[in-house]
Design an enzyme around this catalytic site. Structure first.
Site, PDB file in Angstrom:
ATOM      1  N   CYS A  88      15.540  24.603   9.047  1.00  0.00           N
ATOM      2  CA  CYS A  88      14.548  24.533   7.977  1.00  0.00           C
ATOM      3  C   CYS A  88      15.254  24.266   6.634  1.00  0.00           C
ATOM      4  CB  CYS A  88      13.675  25.782   7.954  1.00  0.00           C
ATOM      5  SG  CYS A  88      12.142  25.575   7.012  1.00  0.00           S
ATOM      6  N   HIS A 209      11.634  25.171  13.479  1.00  0.00           N
ATOM      7  CA  HIS A 209      12.302  26.435  13.792  1.00  0.00           C
ATOM      8  C   HIS A 209      12.496  26.556  15.302  1.00  0.00           C
ATOM      9  CE1 HIS A 209      12.045  28.509   9.839  1.00  0.00           C
ATOM     10  NE2 HIS A 209      11.032  27.664   9.658  1.00  0.00           N
ATOM     11  N   GLU A 211      13.970  28.876  16.845  1.00  0.00           N
ATOM     12  CA  GLU A 211      13.816  30.289  17.222  1.00  0.00           C
ATOM     13  C   GLU A 211      12.347  30.690  17.362  1.00  0.00           C
ATOM     14  OE1 GLU A 211      13.477  30.479  12.739  1.00  0.00           O
ATOM     15  OE2 GLU A 211      14.487  29.222  14.229  1.00  0.00           O
TER      16      GLU A 211
END
Length: 227
Positions: A88, A209, A211
């Protein structure tokens, strides 16, 4: 292998740590995942992860407040040529300049600038005929990503995604406009086609993202560790 997630107090990085530890444990007991801003720990790492939450300018200022951190990152990336993954705003900071929050200079590792998404790039009203919805900022949620590997290392990062139209999770209002198309690794579309991953030699970054992107995100993390 030592993988360090750079801690510069940019926000909650628990999901980043947990995702990398999950993949590391599944791959090999010898993969150590650490959250740190200790300069010696960073210098001795095999790979770095640079997360980012908040505005471009605030993240740059947070990096600069930690004495010696920017110089250590420069040495790791530009001189030692070890792999780094920016996430990001962590990726956006690779640019020369970012316009958000008053604007400031970035790291200058990948030529280009970070600009606000133009909601009327292809329409006058911000209504997207492709999706049938009115577009708003931030661009938030799942979106399709197309992968364009350029070299052997980026082939590894794109493994399982190349031409697959995979989906990842986004939260952002600004995009990285690279000067050299060779540095564009992945693209997506929201009002306009935009770069959502970059690559230059040992430097990798994603606007989305991993994650927060379920199995696809874990697969990308695994690919990065295996570069």
């Amino acid at each position: 292998m030592n993988v360090t997630i750079v801690d510069y107090y940019s926000g909650n990085v628990a999901s980043v740590i947990n995702s990398f530890k999950k993949v590391g444990n599944e791959l090999n007991d010898n993969i150590k995942i650490t959250l740190s801003n200790d300069l010696e720990t960073i210098k001795n790492s095999d790979k770095l992860v640079l997360p980012g939450q908040g505005s471009f300018t605030n993240c740059i200022n947070s990096i600069n407040k930690i004495n010696g951190l920017k110089e250590t990152l420069d040495d790791f990336v530009l001189n030692k040529k070890k792999p780094i993954l920016g996430i990001c705003v962590g990726m956006q900071m690779f640019a020369d300049y970012g316009e958000e929050d008053g604007g400031c200079e970035g790291f200058g590792w990948v030529k280009g600038s970070v600009k606000k998404i133009n909601l009327t790039a292809n329409t006058n009203s911000g209504f997207d005929p492709m999706s049938g919805i009115s577009l708003t900022l931030p661009h938030m949620g799942w979106n399709q990503v197309d992968c364009w590997p350029r070299n052997e290392k980026s082939e590894i990062l794109c493994r399982g995604f190349n031409g697959n139209g995979s989906h990842f999770y986004f939260v952002h209002s600004y995009i990285f406009k690279t000067e050299d198309s060779k540095n564009v690794l992945m693209t997506s579309y929201y009002a306009e086609k935009f770069t959502c991953a970059v690559n230059k030699e040992n430097i990798f970054g994603t606007q989305f993202h991993p994650e927060k992107s379920g199995e696809n995100g874990l697969k990308l993390i695994k690919n990065f560790i295996e570069i």
